[in-house]
Write a protein that holds these residues in place. Structure first.
Motif, short mmCIF file in Angstrom:
data_model
loop_
_atom_site.label_atom_id
_atom_site.label_comp_id
_atom_site.label_asym_id
_atom_site.label_seq_id
_atom_site.Cartn_x
_atom_site.Cartn_y
_atom_site.Cartn_z
N TRP A 336 1.78 3.23 -0.58
CA TRP A 336 2.54 4.20 0.20
C TRP A 336 2.40 5.57 -0.44
CZ3 TRP A 336 4.66 3.07 4.83
CH2 TRP A 336 4.83 1.73 5.14
N THR A 337 1.83 6.53 0.31
CA THR A 337 1.64 7.87 -0.22
C THR A 337 1.42 8.85 0.92
OG1 THR A 337 0.43 9.22 -1.84
CG2 THR A 337 -0.85 7.66 -0.52
N GLU A 378 12.84 4.55 -13.51
CA GLU A 378 13.27 4.67 -12.12
C GLU A 378 12.58 3.68 -11.20
OE1 GLU A 378 12.35 8.64 -11.17
OE2 GLU A 378 13.79 9.54 -12.54
N LEU A 379 11.71 2.82 -11.75
CA LEU A 379 10.93 1.90 -10.92
C LEU A 379 11.59 0.52 -10.87
CD1 LEU A 379 7.25 2.67 -11.98
CD2 LEU A 379 8.42 3.36 -9.89
N TYR A 384 2.63 -2.27 -7.72
CA TYR A 384 2.32 -0.85 -7.64
C TYR A 384 0.81 -0.66 -7.79
CZ TYR A 384 7.31 -0.06 -8.28
OH TYR A 384 8.67 -0.05 -8.12
N ARG A 429 8.48 10.85 -6.69
CA ARG A 429 9.83 10.34 -6.38
C ARG A 429 10.04 10.24 -4.87
NH1 ARG A 429 14.83 12.43 -9.76
NH2 ARG A 429 15.61 10.66 -8.62
N GLN A 430 9.48 11.19 -4.13
CA GLN A 430 9.64 11.15 -2.67
C GLN A 430 8.97 9.94 -2.05
OE1 GLN A 430 8.35 15.41 -2.00
NE2 GLN A 430 9.96 15.31 -0.48
N GLY A 432 8.63 7.09 -3.53
CA GLY A 432 9.16 5.88 -4.14
C GLY A 432 8.40 5.39 -5.34
N GLY A 433 7.60 6.25 -5.94
CA GLY A 433 6.83 5.87 -7.12
C GLY A 433 7.30 6.61 -8.35
N ARG A 452 4.07 2.69 -4.67
CA ARG A 452 4.59 1.42 -4.14
C ARG A 452 3.52 0.72 -3.30
NH1 ARG A 452 8.04 1.55 -0.36
NH2 ARG A 452 7.84 3.77 0.12
#
Length: 455
Positions: A336-337, A378-379, A384, A429-430, A432-433, A452
């Motif tokens: 996801w990117t 934060e993960l 991943y 961070r936006q 989710g990584g 992610r």
């Protein structure tokens, strides 16, 4: 009795009543005894309630001097416990009047003394300095406390806020009522400075909100300008290499045209021409993809394909003195990117690595599948896709590592904006990584971008 009464200024007379209701002793010199008082309500109250021992009765008019007073009585019992009569005192209202004058009440206030069964014993109306008898009744519901406030017109027929205090052991209560207009006026006098302060505070908050919103918009614009500047800087650094590649494309195309003119359009010449034009088209497409601006659009992408499509731009970003090695893992799952931000982040890392190797070196870009079984910063646990950028540059000290993601922190002096890595941190961070960094002085740096994956 007369001597005792003279020592108590608010007592008009002391008296005794026998068991038949006859007045047998009285300190009032104008009284004649015996007098039949068996019809008095207070006498009947003691006959009706054998357990009653003390009573403050309803104001009465003396049968000798025709003046009104409040009877205060206590029961007398014989040696055998039988009812033997009453001993009492006649309390004059002027005592209450003097007491109420000391309260310094508002002109609109009314005050009353009442029994707990609701009988008003004495009251003073607004603007009057006399205590009068009131036939009204004012009682406090049993569920209310012994002291408090009620909103009622029972005190004197006017709508009032009434503050009261009960004395259950005496069977009495005192009430002070103020009119609603007076209450509102006093409330406004006490409240308007507070309302003025609240209004000023609201205006201040609105102004601060406007200022903060404006500054936030300016920050966003500044970040966007910084991103554009970084892209232009990267394009500027790549200009020489891009021009060289375009010269190669144009030279190949020109040679093909000369061959076509001399030999004709053979399949081999046309294929060579198409390949040269395809290389030019691919280079332009990659530059346009890197330079364009759009909102964040997170979707599932193939990281290997994104890197492969950007290889020419990355080579030019690395520069002629740096070796760029790209090693892509096989069967890498989708992640996801956002494509534009992915391209910008990768080029930014390559440019930073180039600056960390002023004498040349090697930049290695690799991909891998990373599995995390426990929380790491934060993960959350999960799969991943890792995009790893490693350089052989000067490395960073621990103090620098702590600040590299802070906005406007830069080690490039006046040539750096200090927003590149901060932008990468926010972007990761936006989506989710996360971005992880390892570095040491003289040992180069490694940046891991973890995206992610649904694998």
């Amino acid at each position: 009795l007369r001597t005792r009464a003279n020592g108590i200024p608010y007592v008009r007379a002391l008296f005794m009543i026998d068991a038949r209701g006859e007045l047998v002793q009285d300190s009032d010199p104008h009284a004649s005894v015996p007098v039949d008082l068996s019809d008095r309500s207070y006498f009947r109250a003691f006959l009706d309630d054998p357990d009653l021992t003390f009573l403050i009765g309803e104001p009465i008019v003396s049968r000798t001097q025709k003046v009104r007073s409040i009877p205060v009585l206590r029961k007398l019992t014989a040696a055998d416990g039988a009812f033997a009569g009453l001993i009492g005192a006649s309390v004059e209202p002027r005592y209450l009047n003097a007491f109420y004058n000391e309260l310094e009440l508002d002109d609109a206030a009314a005050v009353a003394l009442f029994s707990t069964d609701g009988m008003v014993l004495a009251s003073r109306a607004p603007g009057d300095d006399r205590i009068v008898y009131s036939p009204r009744r004012f009682s406090i519901p049993e569920h209310l406390p012994e002291a408090g406030m009620v909103h009622s017109d029972a005190l004197d027929g006017r709508d009032r806020i009434i503050s009261y205090h009960l004395l259950p052991e005496l069977g009495l209560g005192v009430a002070v009522g103020d009119g609603m207009d007076s209450v509102r006026r006093q409330w406004w006098q006490a409240t308007w400075p507070m309302l003025l302060a609240v209004g000023a505070l609201v205006i201040l908050i609105a102004w601060l909100t406007y200022v903060l919103d404006r500054r936030q918009k300016e920050r966003v614009q500044q970040v966007q300008r910084a991103i554009t500047t970084q892209k232009l800087e990267a394009l500027g650094q790549m200009t020489g290499g891009i021009a060289h590649d375009f010269n190669n494309v144009l030279a190949a195309a020109a040679a093909s045209l000369r061959l076509i003119q001399s030999r004709g359009p053979t399949p081999e010449i046309m294929t060579a021409t198409e390949q040269a034009l395809a290389r030019g088209e691919n280079l332009v497409r990659q530059l346009m993809s890197f330079a364009r601006r759009r909102d964040l659009a997170v979707a599932r992408h193939d990281a290997n394909a994104l890197i492969a499509n950007l290889d020419q731009v990355l080579k030019h970003a690395a520069g002629p003195d740096v070796r760029l090695k790209i090693e892509l893992a096989e069967r890498l799952p989708l992640c996801w990117t956002d494509q534009t931000q992915f391209d910008a982040a990768l080029v930014n890392l390559v440019v930073n690595a180039r600056h960390a190797m002023p004498d040349g070196g090697t930049i290695r870009i690799t991909t891998a599948l990373a599995q995390r079984t426990t929380d790491a910063g934060e993960l959350p646990p999960g799969a991943y896709v890792a995009v790893i950028v490693t350089d052989t540059g000067v490395g960073m000290t621990p103090a620098t590592l702590e600040k590299i993601f802070e906005p406007f922190f830069t080690t490039k002096g006046e040539t750096g904006t200090g927003l590149g890595l901060a932008q990468i941190y926010g972007f990761m961070r936006q989506v989710g990584g996360a971005v992880l960094v390892e570095s040491a002085p003289g040992q180069g740096s490694t940046f891991r971008l973890l995206f992610r994956s649904d694998a």
